[in-house]
Design a protein around this motif. Structure first.
Motif, PDB file in Angstrom:
ATOM      1  N   ALA A 130      15.809 -36.501   4.595  1.00 29.40           N
ATOM      2  CA  ALA A 130      15.436 -35.418   3.677  1.00 29.40           C
ATOM      3  C   ALA A 130      14.036 -34.890   3.959  1.00 29.40           C
ATOM      4  CB  ALA A 130      15.535 -35.906   2.233  1.00 29.40           C
TER       5      ALA A 130
ATOM      6  N   THR B 229      15.020 -29.774   1.977  1.00 28.41           N
ATOM      7  CA  THR B 229      16.271 -30.524   1.874  1.00 28.41           C
ATOM      8  C   THR B 229      16.092 -31.489   0.705  1.00 28.41           C
ATOM      9  OG1 THR B 229      16.730 -30.354   4.236  1.00 28.41           O
ATOM     10  CG2 THR B 229      17.827 -32.126   3.052  1.00 28.41           C
ATOM     11  N   PRO B 230      16.683 -31.187  -0.463  1.00 26.02           N
ATOM     12  CA  PRO B 230      16.521 -32.089  -1.601  1.00 26.02           C
ATOM     13  C   PRO B 230      17.067 -33.485  -1.272  1.00 26.02           C
ATOM     14  CG  PRO B 230      17.495 -29.999  -2.288  1.00 26.02           C
ATOM     15  CD  PRO B 230      17.490 -30.013  -0.791  1.00 26.02           C
TER      16      PRO B 230
ATOM     17  N   GLU C 259      18.378 -35.756  -3.001  1.00 24.80           N
ATOM     18  CA  GLU C 259      19.662 -36.088  -3.634  1.00 24.80           C
ATOM     19  C   GLU C 259      20.859 -35.423  -2.947  1.00 24.80           C
ATOM     20  OE1 GLU C 259      17.883 -32.569  -5.816  1.00 24.80           O
ATOM     21  OE2 GLU C 259      17.111 -34.473  -5.060  1.00 24.80           O
ATOM     22  N   SER C 260      20.596 -34.463  -2.063  1.00 23.47           N
ATOM     23  CA  SER C 260      21.698 -33.781  -1.365  1.00 23.47           C
ATOM     24  C   SER C 260      22.119 -34.491  -0.086  1.00 23.47           C
ATOM     25  CB  SER C 260      21.303 -32.343  -1.026  1.00 23.47           C
ATOM     26  OG  SER C 260      20.431 -32.288   0.098  1.00 23.47           O
TER      27      SER C 260
ATOM     28  N   ARG D  36      23.586 -37.323   2.200  1.00 24.56           N
ATOM     29  CA  ARG D  36      24.494 -38.467   2.256  1.00 24.56           C
ATOM     30  C   ARG D  36      24.772 -38.751   3.724  1.00 24.56           C
ATOM     31  NH1 ARG D  36      25.346 -35.502  -1.847  1.00 24.56           N
ATOM     32  NH2 ARG D  36      25.885 -36.184  -3.913  1.00 24.56           N
TER      33      ARG D  36
ATOM     34  N   GLU E 190      26.233 -35.237   5.004  1.00 28.56           N
ATOM     35  CA  GLU E 190      26.037 -33.884   4.487  1.00 28.56           C
ATOM     36  C   GLU E 190      24.636 -33.774   3.914  1.00 28.56           C
ATOM     37  OE1 GLU E 190      27.864 -33.554   0.101  1.00 28.56           O
ATOM     38  OE2 GLU E 190      29.367 -33.986   1.640  1.00 28.56           O
ATOM     39  N   TYR E 191      24.138 -32.551   3.912  1.00 23.06           N
ATOM     40  CA  TYR E 191      22.845 -32.257   3.306  1.00 23.06           C
ATOM     41  C   TYR E 191      22.799 -30.776   2.996  1.00 23.06           C
ATOM     42  CZ  TYR E 191      21.465 -30.855   8.086  1.00 23.06           C
ATOM     43  OH  TYR E 191      21.392 -30.269   9.322  1.00 23.06           O
ATOM     44  N   LEU E 192      21.865 -30.395   2.145  1.00 28.43           N
ATOM     45  CA  LEU E 192      21.710 -29.009   1.732  1.00 28.43           C
ATOM     46  C   LEU E 192      20.306 -28.555   2.082  1.00 28.43           C
ATOM     47  CD1 LEU E 192      22.803 -26.547   0.091  1.00 28.43           C
ATOM     48  CD2 LEU E 192      21.719 -27.620  -1.909  1.00 28.43           C
TER      49      LEU E 192
ATOM     50  N   GLU F 103      21.077 -21.037  -0.004  1.00 24.79           N
ATOM     51  CA  GLU F 103      21.470 -22.419   0.258  1.00 24.79           C
ATOM     52  C   GLU F 103      22.344 -22.501   1.496  1.00 24.79           C
ATOM     53  OE1 GLU F 103      23.218 -24.100  -3.258  1.00 24.79           O
ATOM     54  OE2 GLU F 103      21.288 -24.092  -4.315  1.00 24.79           O
TER      55      GLU F 103
ATOM     56  N   PRO G  48      24.591 -25.387   3.029  1.00 26.54           N
ATOM     57  CA  PRO G  48      25.184 -26.722   3.090  1.00 26.54           C
ATOM     58  C   PRO G  48      25.623 -27.038   4.518  1.00 26.54           C
ATOM     59  CG  PRO G  48      26.723 -25.173   2.103  1.00 26.54           C
ATOM     60  CD  PRO G  48      25.443 -24.422   2.368  1.00 26.54           C
TER      61      PRO G  48
END
Length: 150
Positions: free
Chosen positions: A30, A40-41, A43-44, A46, A56-58, A66, A68
């Motif tokens: 992140a 990149t938050p 919490e987003s 994984r 995955e990430y945002l 955004e 994704p």
């Protein structure tokens, strides 16, 4: 005809294991898995770094747009190689670009990373900003590795 691929090679002032962790630890990823001025938050993010595992990430741009991103791990050889698909999280491997990361020990406890992406030609990567985006992400990675050393 243009080859649909490009490679970026970069040496980091960090051991290979630290660079591997930066690719496979969600909290570390992140911190750098985005171009400059994009976030990149945490919490987003994984990451399940095993063959068949997914990530995955945002990414969020300054204007709020955004992006994704996600894919599936196709090869995992700790601490030397990751190969995975790269696309929107719901896309199949067949529709995705493929990224291969090779990590080699370099002198003075450094790590040489070779980043190879297939499925997009260099012209489009330049036009769409993908090449520049990854270059900036690797500058962010350099900063994250430096911060981790302190």
């Amino acid at each position: 005809m243009t080859t649909k691929e490009f490679t970026i090679t970069r040496t980091f002032d960090a051991p290979r294991e630290a660079v591997w962790r930066a690719w496979t630890d969600p909290a570390l990823a992140a911190q750098w898995l985005h171009p400059h001025d994009v976030v990149t938050p945490p919490e987003s993010v994984r990451i399940d770094p095993r063959v068949g595992g997914r990530y995955e990430y945002l990414m969020i741009a300054p204007d709020g747009s955004e992006y994704p991103t996600g894919g599936e791990y196709l090869e995992v050889r700790e601490p030397e190689r990751l190969r995975f698909s790269w696309a929107d999280p719901g896309d199949s491997v067949d529709d995705a670009m493929l990224i291969t990361i090779d990590l080699r020990e370099a002198p003075d406890a450094r790590c040489e990373m070779t980043f190879h992406i297939a499925g997009i030609d260099d012209d489009r990567a330049t036009h769409d900003g993908i090449h520049q985006g990854w270059t900036e992400a690797f500058e962010e990675l350099d900063d994250a590795l430096e911060a981790a050393r302190r």
